[in-house]
Design a protein around this motif. Structure first.
Motif, PDB file in Angstrom:
ATOM      1  N   THR A   1      -1.912  -2.315   7.711  1.00 39.07           N
ATOM      2  CA  THR A   1      -0.666  -1.565   7.552  1.00 39.07           C
ATOM      3  C   THR A   1       0.502  -2.362   8.121  1.00 39.07           C
TER       4      THR A   1
ATOM      5  N   GLN B   1       2.724   0.593  -6.853  1.00 35.26           N
ATOM      6  CA  GLN B   1       1.892   1.280  -5.867  1.00 35.26           C
ATOM      7  C   GLN B   1       0.425   1.137  -6.231  1.00 35.26           C
ATOM      8  N   ILE B   2      -0.422   1.202  -5.244  1.00 37.85           N
ATOM      9  CA  ILE B   2      -1.850   1.359  -5.495  1.00 37.85           C
ATOM     10  C   ILE B   2      -2.224   2.787  -5.130  1.00 37.85           C
TER      11      ILE B   2
ATOM     12  N   PRO C   1      -5.291   5.073  -4.429  1.00 34.15           N
ATOM     13  CA  PRO C   1      -6.719   5.339  -4.237  1.00 34.15           C
ATOM     14  C   PRO C   1      -7.056   6.730  -4.755  1.00 34.15           C
TER      15      PRO C   1
ATOM     16  N   ILE D   1       1.098  -1.711   2.876  1.00 33.59           N
ATOM     17  CA  ILE D   1      -0.008  -2.561   3.317  1.00 33.59           C
ATOM     18  C   ILE D   1       0.300  -4.017   2.989  1.00 33.59           C
TER      19      ILE D   1
ATOM     20  N   ILE E   1     -11.295   3.793   0.191  1.00 35.50           N
ATOM     21  CA  ILE E   1     -10.701   3.110   1.348  1.00 35.50           C
ATOM     22  C   ILE E   1     -11.807   2.855   2.366  1.00 35.50           C
TER      23      ILE E   1
ATOM     24  N   ASN F   1       3.469   7.665   1.534  1.00 34.13           N
ATOM     25  CA  ASN F   1       3.589   6.271   1.129  1.00 34.13           C
ATOM     26  C   ASN F   1       3.433   5.401   2.368  1.00 34.13           C
TER      27      ASN F   1
ATOM     28  N   LEU G   1       0.866   1.762  -0.537  1.00 35.01           N
ATOM     29  CA  LEU G   1      -0.372   2.512  -0.687  1.00 35.01           C
ATOM     30  C   LEU G   1       0.026   3.982  -0.754  1.00 35.01           C
TER      31      LEU G   1
ATOM     32  N   VAL H   1      -9.204  -1.567  -0.164  1.00 35.63           N
ATOM     33  CA  VAL H   1      -8.748  -0.381  -0.885  1.00 35.63           C
ATOM     34  C   VAL H   1      -8.882  -0.607  -2.385  1.00 35.63           C
TER      35      VAL H   1
END
Length: 623
Positions: A438, A505-506, A508, A456, A514, A453, A467, A487
């Motif tokens: 992070t 953005q990713i 998950p 990372i 994660i 939000n 993320l 992730v």
């Protein structure tokens, strides 16, 4: 002057003076997609009119007259001429902006929505003369007002004043009318700009241009071997000489088909399937001409025939805007995120084929049981939400379950730096990022019921990615992992304004996406599992494009060649020809051949070869 106007507009309508025949009036109103908005004022008299004493009153959402547009000092309208005002954000492919007398930036009189009233006024010797009105300043209709029997006609439509109207009308209900016959306006489809810049006026004698009330087809997306039947309801007050369908395929030469009467005022014609194949881009419109050579054109409808690859339909321009917004398309792919993961109220999932991925969205549909790992055929219309390409469906009937994919797509192992070097190539795809930590002060682990939000990085802060934890997943409120993490998630985008080049953005999908990756040493990266060539970005392109590809561990030390070929199969240039280590690699093509000569516009192919394997990707160079 502003104080005087404020006083005048505080009077009741009963105390105001109304228009006389021969004065200026609104001749056209356009409220189209995005910023495609315009107003046109017509001078029906035989003398030049100065605009120094004229203004346009503006109401927003039924809150009464609040703002007033003042014309440029010294502006005039010649006899039987028009004054055109355009929104500065207008799509210049729809209209020649040289016809505009004013191009206005926000906020302005042409930044209206369908529920914003407009009135043309004239101030002389302290008296306010009300000339014309569009809408009701004191009532919000919701989306738009009904005109000529067309619901919400002041939203996503073009209104053109009939040629028989000789003056403005402050009775909006009478002006709007209840049907096509008693209305003072002809209602056209969204983004119709073909009438702007001139107004047909017969001084009160009725001789209207043809009216195209609606256009529809037998299918949203025809199969590649099936004709498409197009219908149109067309009328004219003095008789029609022709009704024709104009269409193009993949931007080629325009073809014309004569439409015949199907029933009453309904005309029809077939576009033969011999004109298109799977993935062909087809655009069509209807043109009607009356016995006095007056022509009316419908808006253009676009679709991709048969089944298309995802990469071909979600192409973007240099600003990241979707090229084929509102076009219909059918795709086939594998779901990488179940449809109840990111939203409980609307259908919100991601699907990908062998080349690319896309968000599938259905407003208010909820879950329709699109399961991760299964294949689906999806038919919908292309849209874009804050930079994210979407295929929007209207019902569960647009989705066909094709069964479980026995070889589902695996996450693409990637670094953040590589992703951000060509982010559009990965939007909608399932990826995995290892050894991510992070960034201090950039979001915290979410509590239960909280969206979050977080930022990372996998290289000490040089490359950073959002993320995004969605509260509809099971991640919020779970135990925070020990960093660094690996992730897995889908690449999405949230960029509020053009150019759409940021906000990646990713996402998950579950807490299992994660994982703490403390066992991975600093600098270690999970290597690609397969030999892969990705879609180039941007594509179409000018002057250059970036091509990404994966070399798996078992090809380490093998010679890798990446070359560009033309449609004749001739090699244009070689970009890579060497032994490469396992991992993600990129190469840039500048649109030139091996002799550094610029290549002409057209279709080219990137061909990647190594260890007896070959991958191909289509490129389109546009100048």
């Amino acid at each position: 002057m502003k104080k005087l106007i404020a006083t005048i507009f505080s009077l009741s309508l009963l105390s105001m003076v109304y228009a006389q025949a021969g004065d200026l009036f609104f001749s056209e109103y356009i409220e189209g997609s995005s910023n495609n908005k315009a107003l046109e004022i017509f001078n029906p008299s035989d003398t030049t009119v100065s605009l120094d004493n004229y203004q346009i009153a503006q109401a927003v959402n039924g809150k009464g007259w609040q703002y007033y547009h003042i014309f440029p000092s010294g502006a005039t309208i010649a006899p039987n001429d028009v004054w055109v005002m355009l929104n500065s954000g207008i799509d210049t492919s729809l209209v020649d902006t040289t016809i505009a007398d004013e191009i206005l930036s926000y906020p302005s009189v042409v930044h209206h929505n369908g529920d914003d009233a407009r009135a043309l006024i004239k101030i002389t010797n302290g008296d306010t003369l009300w000339l014309d009105i569009i809408g009701d300043p004191n009532n919000d209709p919701g989306s738009g007002w009904e005109v000529a029997g067309v619901s919400n006609a002041t939203k996503d439509h073009t209104l053109v004043r009939k040629s028989s109207v000789s003056s403005g009308n402050m009775n909006w209900a009478a002006s709007a009318g209840t049907n096509a016959d008693d209305s003072e306006w002809v209602v056209y489809d969204k983004d119709t700009f073909s009438y702007l810049g001139a107004h047909t006026f017969d001084g009160g004698v009725s001789d209207q241009s043809p009216s195209i009330a609606s256009v529809w087809a037998s299918d949203m997306v025809p199969a590649a071997d099936t004709d498409l039947t197009v219908y149109a309801v067309v009328t004219d007050d003095n008789g029609l000489s022709s009704v024709e369908l104009k269409f193009t395929v993949d931007g080629g030469s325009e073809a014309t088909l004569a439409m015949s009467v199907a029933n009453g005022d309904t005309f029809m014609v077939d576009i033969p399937a011999s004109n298109y194949n799977d993935g062909s881009r087809v655009e069509y419109r209807v043109e009607a001409t009356d016995d006095n050579s007056q022509m009316t054109a419908s808006g253009t409808t676009g679709f991709f025939a048969g089944t298309s690859s995802i990469s071909s339909i979600r192409q973007i321009d240099a600003d990241g805007a979707l090229l084929y917004k509102d076009y219909a398309a059918r795709i086939m792919g594998t779901v990488t995120a179940g449809d109840s993961i990111f939203s409980l109220s609307s259908l919100q999932t991601y699907i990908q084929d062998s080349e690319a991925g896309i968000n599938v969205y259905g407003e208010g549909m909820g879950a329709v049981n699109m399961e991760e790992g299964s294949m689906y055929q999806v038919t919908g219309k292309l849209d874009q939400y804050n930079g994210l390409a979407e295929l929007v469906v209207s019902s569960a009937d647009d989705i066909v379950d094709k069964g479980v994919n026995e070889d589902p797509p695996l996450p693409i192992e990637i670094t953040i730096a590589t992703l951000l070097a060509s982010p559009e190539a990965f939007e909608g795809l399932l990826v995995r990022i290892a050894n991510a930590d992070t960034v201090a002060g950039a979001g915290t682990w979410p509590m239960d019921g909280e969206n979050m939000n977080m930022t990372i990085t996998d290289d000490g802060g040089t490359s950073q990615l959002t993320l995004r934890v969605d509260k509809d997943t099971n991640i919020d409120g779970s135990d925070e992992p020990t960093y660094p993490i690996t992730v897995t998630g889908v690449i999405s985008q949230y960029d509020r304004s053009s150019p759409y080049s940021e906000g990646y953005q990713i996402l998950p999908r579950t807490r299992d996406d994660i994982e703490s990756s403390t066992a991975i040493g600093d600098g270690d990266v999970v290597q690609p599992l397969s030999f892969t060539l990705y879609a180039a970005y941007p594509n179409p392109f000018n002057p250059s494009t970036t091509i990404a590809f994966d070399v798996p561990t078992d090809m380490t030390g093998k010679t890798v060649e990446l070359s560009i070929y033309n449609v004749l199969g001739q090699k244009v240039v070689t970009l890579v020809d060497q032994n490469l280590t396992a991992g993600r690699h990129t190469a840039k093509w500048n649109g030139r051949n091996s002799a550094s000569r610029a290549m002409p516009s057209g279709v080219y192919f990137a061909i990647l070869k190594a260890a007896g394997q070959q991958k191909t990707s289509r490129l389109l160079l546009i100048k």
